[in-house]
Design an enzyme around this catalytic site. Structure first.
Site, PDB file in Angstrom:
ATOM      1  CG  HIS A   8      -0.151   0.039   2.529  1.00 18.78           C
ATOM      2  ND1 HIS A   8       0.410   1.182   3.058  1.00 18.78           N
ATOM      3  CD2 HIS A   8       0.186  -0.967   3.373  1.00 18.78           C
ATOM      4  CE1 HIS A   8       1.020   0.901   4.190  1.00 18.78           C
ATOM      5  NE2 HIS A   8       0.911  -0.405   4.410  1.00 18.78           N
ATOM      6  CG  HIS A 150      -0.708  -4.501   4.890  1.00 22.32           C
ATOM      7  ND1 HIS A 150      -1.082  -3.230   5.249  1.00 22.32           N
ATOM      8  CD2 HIS A 150      -1.856  -5.141   4.548  1.00 22.32           C
ATOM      9  CE1 HIS A 150      -2.394  -3.106   5.144  1.00 22.32           C
ATOM     10  NE2 HIS A 150      -2.887  -4.255   4.719  1.00 22.32           N
TER      11      HIS A 150
END
Length: 201
Positions: A8, A150
């Site tokens: 992200h 992530h």
């Protein structure tokens, strides 16, 4: 099949060097720009699906990527970030001061070390791998899917694919919105790119 793993975009806590696991922080202005840039980079590719963890920073990044393709963002919660427990929101210096024994062990044997009030890295790797395989099983050969996740889940997947021990995860580094490419051919996984660059072991 090709899987594009995207970390992200940056949040305010990323920029401040704070631990950010299950804390649901939005993208910063810089993170929005990073998400726009990766969306442009992927806009000319034929994507079959875009997946994301349920955390807002990943979902927002995935929305940028999916928009040019007219695809919905599909949630796969097992690719969410490591639960940092008591370390959530702390800087590295604060963790060194408050949890010196933990930091000393994390430097050498992080894989099976329990984060205070949180998860073990090896458990994150296992659930992220399970989540990735559930995604892949929904699609056909020759398709390309994007999974927005992530730092630690992606590092765990990379270590699994390359046969790297999880204690050596620092062999790899992921930039915000950097994308990592995996290819699956006849049941065999191969890492081809990391941080948008060709992977050369």
């Amino acid at each position: 099949m090709e899987v594009v793993l995207v970390r992200h975009g940056a949040t305010d806590w990323n920029l401040q060097g704070r631990c950010q696991g299950s804390s649901d922080r939005a993208l910063s202005e810089a993170g929005e720009r990073q998400a726009e840039e990766v969306a442009i980079n992927l806009s000319q590719e034929k994507l079959s699906a875009v997946y994301s963890s349920g955390l807002i920073r990943a979902r927002r990044t995935a929305q940028f990527i999916s928009r040019p393709h007219g695809l919905p963002v599909r949630i796969e919660n097992d690719v969410r970030e490591l639960e940092h427990g008591a370390l959530e929101g702390l800087t590295f210096n604060e963790i060194k001061e408050q949890y010196p024994d933990f930091i000393q062990r994390w430097r050498t044997e992080p894989a099976e070390l329990q984060v205070p009030g949180g998860e073990r890295l090896i458990d994150v790797q296992r659930r992220a791998w399970d989540g990735l395989n559930r995604i892949v099983n929904r699609h056909e050969n020759r398709e390309t899917v994007v999974v927005v996740s992530h730092n630690f889940p992606i590092l765990g997947i990379i270590c699994h694919v390359t046969g790297t021990h999880l204690n050596s995860y620092r062999s790899f580094h992921l930039e915000p919105c950097g994308h990592t490419r995996l290819q699956l051919d006849a049941g065999a996984w191969r890492l081809t790119h990391i941080n948008d660059k060709i992977y050369a072991p």
